[in-house]
Design an enzyme around this catalytic site. Structure first.
Site, PDB file in Angstrom:
ATOM      1  N   PHE A 125     -44.815  -5.879  36.437  1.00  0.00           N
ATOM      2  CA  PHE A 125     -44.803  -7.172  37.124  1.00  0.00           C
ATOM      3  C   PHE A 125     -44.582  -8.303  36.122  1.00  0.00           C
ATOM      4  O   PHE A 125     -45.283  -8.389  35.110  1.00  0.00           O
ATOM      5  CB  PHE A 125     -46.100  -7.376  37.897  1.00  0.00           C
ATOM      6  CG  PHE A 125     -46.002  -8.466  38.914  1.00  0.00           C
ATOM      7  CD1 PHE A 125     -45.230  -8.301  40.051  1.00  0.00           C
ATOM      8  CD2 PHE A 125     -46.653  -9.670  38.716  1.00  0.00           C
ATOM      9  CE1 PHE A 125     -45.120  -9.319  40.992  1.00  0.00           C
ATOM     10  CE2 PHE A 125     -46.554 -10.693  39.658  1.00  0.00           C
ATOM     11  CZ  PHE A 125     -45.785 -10.517  40.794  1.00  0.00           C
ATOM     12  N   ASP A 196     -53.655  -3.306  35.169  1.00  0.00           N
ATOM     13  CA  ASP A 196     -53.505  -4.253  36.267  1.00  0.00           C
ATOM     14  C   ASP A 196     -53.568  -3.458  37.575  1.00  0.00           C
ATOM     15  O   ASP A 196     -52.713  -2.614  37.831  1.00  0.00           O
ATOM     16  CB  ASP A 196     -52.182  -5.014  36.148  1.00  0.00           C
ATOM     17  CG  ASP A 196     -52.068  -6.125  37.182  1.00  0.00           C
ATOM     18  OD1 ASP A 196     -52.646  -5.976  38.276  1.00  0.00           O
ATOM     19  OD2 ASP A 196     -51.401  -7.142  36.892  1.00  0.00           O
ATOM     20  N   TYR A 221     -55.697 -11.161  47.044  1.00  0.00           N
ATOM     21  CA  TYR A 221     -55.025 -11.513  48.308  1.00  0.00           C
ATOM     22  C   TYR A 221     -54.083 -10.439  48.825  1.00  0.00           C
ATOM     23  O   TYR A 221     -53.400 -10.638  49.811  1.00  0.00           O
ATOM     24  CB  TYR A 221     -54.281 -12.848  48.161  1.00  0.00           C
ATOM     25  CG  TYR A 221     -53.357 -12.947  46.966  1.00  0.00           C
ATOM     26  CD1 TYR A 221     -52.106 -12.354  46.995  1.00  0.00           C
ATOM     27  CD2 TYR A 221     -53.725 -13.647  45.829  1.00  0.00           C
ATOM     28  CE1 TYR A 221     -51.252 -12.438  45.908  1.00  0.00           C
ATOM     29  CE2 TYR A 221     -52.887 -13.740  44.731  1.00  0.00           C
ATOM     30  CZ  TYR A 221     -51.650 -13.130  44.784  1.00  0.00           C
ATOM     31  OH  TYR A 221     -50.811 -13.210  43.708  1.00  0.00           O
ATOM     32  N   LYS A 222     -53.999  -9.299  48.125  1.00  0.00           N
ATOM     33  CA  LYS A 222     -53.136  -8.220  48.620  1.00  0.00           C
ATOM     34  C   LYS A 222     -53.959  -7.308  49.537  1.00  0.00           C
ATOM     35  O   LYS A 222     -54.359  -7.742  50.596  1.00  0.00           O
ATOM     36  CB  LYS A 222     -52.508  -7.499  47.432  1.00  0.00           C
ATOM     37  CG  LYS A 222     -51.493  -8.426  46.749  1.00  0.00           C
ATOM     38  CD  LYS A 222     -50.948  -7.896  45.447  1.00  0.00           C
ATOM     39  CE  LYS A 222     -49.920  -8.892  44.914  1.00  0.00           C
ATOM     40  NZ  LYS A 222     -49.670  -8.727  43.484  1.00  0.00           N
ATOM     41  N   ARG A 365     -39.422  -3.290  50.702  1.00  0.00           N
ATOM     42  CA  ARG A 365     -40.788  -2.741  50.598  1.00  0.00           C
ATOM     43  C   ARG A 365     -41.490  -2.899  51.938  1.00  0.00           C
ATOM     44  O   ARG A 365     -41.356  -3.929  52.609  1.00  0.00           O
ATOM     45  CB  ARG A 365     -41.615  -3.525  49.567  1.00  0.00           C
ATOM     46  CG  ARG A 365     -41.105  -3.539  48.164  1.00  0.00           C
ATOM     47  CD  ARG A 365     -42.156  -4.160  47.236  1.00  0.00           C
ATOM     48  NE  ARG A 365     -42.597  -5.499  47.700  1.00  0.00           N
ATOM     49  CZ  ARG A 365     -43.529  -6.221  47.082  1.00  0.00           C
ATOM     50  NH1 ARG A 365     -44.154  -5.744  46.021  1.00  0.00           N
ATOM     51  NH2 ARG A 365     -43.859  -7.423  47.533  1.00  0.00           N
TER      52      ARG A 365
END
Ligand code: PLP
Length: 406
Positions: A125, A196, A221-222, A365
């Site tokens: 990321f 991560d 928040y995922k 995705r």
């Protein structure tokens, strides 16, 4: 001939089916972007309004004590610990994932002063790589960032590596790394390892202490469904807590913040990695999402995530090129497919009420959040995707117009 599983039968046997009612989701919409921003838990909406009306509205500054706002980052961190195989006093909610990665990376590099290399992977990321660049620039002591993948990554773990930083689940491909093996390999070379967990927490059964992990960060928040811009969290194994010091040495990480001393004296334990005043409204929303995940149980959530992924992949069949691992044990919470017109396909699906997302280059995705989604939702979305691809319904200029955030 292999028979495809019946989604209705899977729903009837799903021990987590009742959690679907715990989320506010517009009717008619199938939301497959919970890996980007999780949906709203009804309990979070309730908590936030209560906090606004009574805690903030009536208690005002007294709320820090009367409602234990001070204790919230450690309390919610302690709950997240139960989802990632950590002890409660090893996890703190604070800042953003990016900022937490920076704090832990600098602290780790300062604990390994004689080693020159920060090792990570190309295509991980971007914010992680950017923050590592910044950490190296700030330290200004001749460290360098090396990026390697696969066998080259393992070969690059030498005695000159101070810190290995990796995403457990890849944000695009959904591939999951072997945390236990890579941690052991790096530790054998004397390096520290920073994981991560952004695309793992709340969807995989992460086992930090089972892997003897050193350090980790993750996102609120995922799959934790903590709300837009929810604070992130960080993990520091107990054995490292006394030695590592945060470079963002703010007063909330001080041993005695309200003594207002001139000098910085880091708090004992993971609390020293706090920086400034925590965002209480966001913490309230996050706690609602974390409570749901705990109630469901990390093992059951991970099992359902694998089953949802298998169902989606099975129904798409050969209509698209699979980009995520087919093996559920090596796949995170989303499925990914490649198509040269992936952007237009995703836009076309959105126009038909199925929200997935697009990532450069050519990846679509579909996040399969186990709590708010049913097997029937996922089957319907996969069938619609196949139909859109086969009929070329996406082949329209309106689906090719790019927006800023996709
Ligand atoms: C989502 C995500 C982040 C988010 O970082 P923010 O600081 O919250 O913007 C970081 N790392 C990874 C791997 C992610 O997937």
């Amino acid at each position: 001939m292999k028979l495809s599983p019946d989604p209705a039968a899977l729903d009837a046997a799903d021990p987590l089916a009742r959690f679907r009612e715990a989320f506010a989701l517009p009717t008619g919409l199938i939301y497959l972007a919970g890996n980007s921003l999780g949906p709203l838990p009804l309990a979070s909406a309730e908590r936030v309004s209560r906090m606004v009306a009574t805690e903030w509205g009536e208690s005002l500054v007294r709320g820090w004590n009367t409602h234990d706002w001070f204790g919230a980052p450690a309390r919610v961190g302690g709950k997240i610990a139960g989802l990632i195989g950590a002890d409660p006093d090893e996890v703190l909610v604070a800042d953003s994932t990016s900022a937490n990665l920076y704090k832990l990376a600098v602290a780790a590099l300062q604990a390994r002063p004689d080693r020159k290399v920060v090792l990570s992977a190309p295509g991980d990321f971007p914010t992680d790589l950017y923050m590592l660049e910044g950490a190296i620039r700030t330290l200004g002591d001749g460290r360098r960032l090396e990026l390697a993948e696969g066998e080259a990554l393992e070969a690059a773990i030498t005695n000159d590596v101070a810190l290995l930083v990796l995403c457990q689940t890849h944000y695009r491909s959904g591939a999951v790394r072997d945390m236990a093996a890579l941690t052991a390999r790096a530790q054998a070379a004397g390096a520290l390892v920073l994981w991560d967990l952004s695309h793992s927490t709340g969807v995989l059964a992460v086992d930090l202490n089972g892997c003897n992990a050193d350090l980790a960060v993750g996102c609120g928040y995922k799959y934790l469904n903590g709300g837009p811009g929810a604070p992130g969290f960080l993990f520091v194994a107990r054995r490292h807590q006394g030695a590592l010091v945060s470079p963002l040495s703010g007063w909330f990480g001080h041993a005695r913040p309200f003594a207002f001393e001139d000098g910085y004296d880091p708090a004992a334990g993971v609390a020293r990695f706090a920086c400034g005043t925590p965002p209480m409204l966001s913490l309230a929303a996050l706690e609602g999402g974390v409570d749901l995940a705990l109630e469901a149980g990390a093992g059951a959530v991970a099992a359902k995530a694998r089953a949802l992924g298998a169902l989606f992949i099975d129904r798409v069949g050969d209509a698209l090129t699979l980009e995520c691992p087919a093996d559920g044990a090596r796949r995170g919470g989303h499925v990914a497919f490649h198509h040269p017109d992936a952007y237009a396909i995703v836009q076309c699906l959105i126009s038909k009420g199925v929200i997935g997302d697009y990532r450069e280059p050519g990846t679509m995705r579909f996040g399969l959040s186990p709590l708010p989604l049913s097997f029937s939702d996922v089957a319907r979305a996969a069938d619609l995707l196949v139909e859109v691809v086969r009929t070329r319904a996406y082949d329209d200029p309106s689906f090719r117009q790019r927006s800023k955030v996709t």
